[in-house]
Design an enzyme around this catalytic site. Sequence first.
Site, short mmCIF file in Angstrom:
data_model
loop_
_atom_site.label_atom_id
_atom_site.label_comp_id
_atom_site.label_asym_id
_atom_site.label_seq_id
_atom_site.Cartn_x
_atom_site.Cartn_y
_atom_site.Cartn_z
N CYS A 304 31.85 -40.26 66.48
CA CYS A 304 30.70 -40.82 67.20
C CYS A 304 30.21 -42.13 66.60
O CYS A 304 30.02 -43.12 67.31
CB CYS A 304 29.58 -39.79 67.26
SG CYS A 304 28.82 -39.37 65.66
N HIS A 352 24.60 -37.17 65.21
CA HIS A 352 25.38 -37.61 66.38
C HIS A 352 24.71 -38.84 66.98
O HIS A 352 23.49 -39.01 66.90
CB HIS A 352 25.49 -36.50 67.42
CG HIS A 352 26.43 -36.84 68.54
ND1 HIS A 352 27.80 -36.97 68.35
CD2 HIS A 352 26.21 -37.10 69.85
CE1 HIS A 352 28.38 -37.29 69.49
NE2 HIS A 352 27.43 -37.38 70.41
N HIS A 364 29.81 -41.73 74.57
CA HIS A 364 29.89 -41.21 73.20
C HIS A 364 31.19 -40.46 72.97
O HIS A 364 31.91 -40.12 73.92
CB HIS A 364 28.69 -40.31 72.89
CG HIS A 364 28.68 -38.99 73.63
ND1 HIS A 364 28.15 -37.84 73.10
CD2 HIS A 364 29.14 -38.63 74.86
CE1 HIS A 364 28.27 -36.84 73.96
NE2 HIS A 364 28.86 -37.30 75.03
#
Length: 392
Positions: A304, A352, A364
């Site tokens: 990520c 994240h 993402h």
Amino acid sequence: MASHRKSRTPGPRVAGIRTPALATAALTSVALLSQTANAAPTDDDKPSLEEVERKVDDLYRQAESATEKYNAAKERTAKQRKRVDTLLDDVAKRTQRLNEAREELGSFAAAQYRTGAGIPDTATFLLADSPQDVFDQRQLMDRMTGRQNEAVDDYVTQQSETMRTRQEATKSLETLTESQGDLKTAKATVQRKLTDARELMAKLTAEEKARLAAIEKEKREEAARKAAELARQQQAQREAAQQDSGAGTQDTSGSGSSGSSGSTTAPPADASYATKAEKALAFARAQIGKPYVWGATGPDSYDCSGLTQGAWKSAGVTLPRTTYDQVDAGTTVPVSQAQPGDLVFFYDDVTHVGIYIGNGKMIHAPKPGTYVREESIFYDGESSIHSVVRPA
């Protein structure tokens, strides 16, 4: 005289006490219940699919958290290794200069031994061919003494600097060893969490997996609904801002509305930000479909924070490697005022991140086993959103 009392059949006893028939039945029931309790668990004892889903999601989150720790340890290790290499090279150069200074001192000592160097005395003056010879000899010795003193000072300095650099290199090597240990630990943690998640999913039947997929579908639909709601809210804000701007332009008396004074609306991003954000988003869109691989920074796969770092790097903005650092690399804005290019961070431990593209959506790299994709920022529920940061 014989007794006429009829004898009774002995009943079962418990601890020496005779028990009636009802007590016997009760004991039998207790024994059966005990056997049932010790038997293998039934389907009712199995965790629900919701519990399994939460457990799997938690394992993936733990893996992602360990991934960010791995990324930090990897970056720290790389910097420390570079530092060690620099110090070791410096030690080698200083050692060479120290040897040269030592050789120079040795040459002075040898010269003094050969010539018996000292200050010329009266006898030397009397034996000299001329006063000029004595003068020249004195000048030579004075120069040699000055050069020798400089050589001694240089040697002492080089020796001190070499020792200091060696000590610093030793400490840096120790730090490097610690960083390598952290890297190894984080890597093992990621692999263990991923293995646990895969094993948990492997135990599900085909029917359970289908039901789990249905639960995921419901979550995606709810996330899409939330994204659409946010998109409508942001559109209303833009229209209100345009109206306020128009009213402020028309009001030349100074008594009219000037726009968003007193509101919580964040100032809009400037044109330069929009230009950079457009480049970052173009990069992110080009990565859609590439696999999530923990610790990866491209070009074939990403995690990520590797994706967001690469996206903004393409726009000329350098972001830190980990989510922990990226969250501090800009200005925090409300979710309702997120603009394309902003970074959306998730969970209390900030493990994240995705890049906002507008209309409540982001691009993402979700988790292991998935691919870079476009998705609602509410993909894991509204409460999972930690913050929104404008990085440039």
